[in-house]
Design a protein around this motif. Structure first.
Motif, short mmCIF file in Angstrom:
data_model
loop_
_atom_site.label_atom_id
_atom_site.label_comp_id
_atom_site.label_asym_id
_atom_site.label_seq_id
_atom_site.Cartn_x
_atom_site.Cartn_y
_atom_site.Cartn_z
N GLU A 182 0.69 -1.04 0.15
CA GLU A 182 -0.22 0.28 -0.29
C GLU A 182 0.95 1.18 -0.13
N ARG A 183 1.68 1.50 0.72
CA ARG A 183 2.92 2.87 0.60
C ARG A 183 3.91 2.73 -0.27
N GLN A 184 4.01 1.33 -1.24
CA GLN A 184 5.11 1.52 -2.13
C GLN A 184 3.76 2.01 -2.83
N THR A 185 2.64 1.83 -3.36
CA THR A 185 1.53 1.90 -4.21
C THR A 185 1.54 3.95 -4.58
N GLU A 186 1.64 4.07 -3.52
CA GLU A 186 1.25 5.46 -2.70
C GLU A 186 2.29 6.76 -3.86
N VAL A 187 3.76 5.96 -3.15
CA VAL A 187 4.67 6.74 -3.80
C VAL A 187 4.77 6.16 -5.51
N SER A 217 12.03 2.95 0.10
CA SER A 217 11.68 3.00 1.43
C SER A 217 10.02 4.64 1.40
N PRO A 218 9.14 4.26 1.74
CA PRO A 218 8.03 5.07 0.90
C PRO A 218 8.44 6.64 1.98
N PRO A 219 8.23 6.64 3.06
CA PRO A 219 8.60 7.78 4.01
C PRO A 219 9.66 8.29 3.00
N VAL A 220 10.73 7.96 2.67
CA VAL A 220 11.49 8.68 2.24
C VAL A 220 11.37 9.06 1.02
N ALA A 239 8.71 14.90 -3.85
CA ALA A 239 8.02 15.55 -3.52
C ALA A 239 8.29 17.27 -3.98
N VAL A 240 10.04 17.21 -3.82
CA VAL A 240 11.26 17.49 -4.00
C VAL A 240 11.23 18.15 -5.36
#
Length: 205
Positions: free
Chosen positions: A15-20, A55-58, A64-65
């Motif tokens: 799920e988190r990887q899909t968000e990225v 690393s989805p959070p990073v 985004a940057v």
């Protein structure tokens, strides 16, 4: 050198990887005409983007940057793409060079300008603000700093915001070039070793 990190198919992502993945493949980068492909024919992210899934959070923050640098900056499209190509030349990054030469052409960069940037030079722009930005970019890639004169000139041309965005651009695309070397196996071209000139037999220097 081949890629060290296997590409992940969309159906293999959590799920988190899909968000990225969606932020990269379905965000601003994917809107409008595409100068280069973000994913291969089966949907695996290309270049530096595949590693962001580790690393989805990073990865989400890093992409985004990049999106802000490309789409929300006060730098012109031409300056942005030329500055990216200065970084690509400094790192000898084939992926960045290929991708952003394609984008640069859509922004009006000419083939002679692209040739100059590819060889590590700076085009002779008629626009003083462009020349200032490119000199600052070259200094940042060469020394990691600006002289007082380079700082003052760049702020005069682009403002403090523009200089901040330019330094962020240099850092972001240097980061991508580093990730490409580590995960995608991209290596700089081999250059001949320059041997120092031996001292003269007379002992004079």
């Amino acid at each position: 050198m081949s890629a060290r990190l296997a590409g992940l198919l969309p159906g293999e992502l959590n799920e988190r990887q899909t968000e990225v993945y969606r932020a990269i493949a379905g965000g601003r980068r994917a809107s409008g005409p595409q100068a280069f492909s973000l994913a291969d024919e089966e949907g695996r992210l290309r270049g530096p983007f595949n590693a962001m899934l580790l690393s989805p959070p990073v990865g989400l923050a890093v992409q985004a940057v990049g999106a802000a640098v490309r789409y929300e900056s006060v730098l012109t499209d031409r300056v942005r793409e030329m500055a990216i190509l200065v970084v690509a030349a400094a790192w000898d990054s084939a992926f960045e060079r290929e991708a952003h030469e394609a984008v640069g052409r859509t922004c009006g960069l000419t083939e002679p300008e692209l040739d100059t940037l590819r060889e590590g030079g700076l085009p002779e722009s008629a626009d003083p603000a462009e020349r200032t930005a490119l000199r600052a970019t070259a200094a940042l890639t060469r020394t990691g700093a600006l002289s007082d004169q380079e700082y003052d000139d760049t702020v005069a041309a682009w403002g403090e915001r523009g200089l901040f965005e330019l330094t962020t651009l240099v850092g972001y695309y240097s980061l991508l070039a580093l990730q490409l070397r580590v995960f995608a196996g991209e290596q700089p071209a081999e250059r001949p070793v320059e041997h120092p000139t031996p001292p003269s037999e007379s002992g004079t220097s």
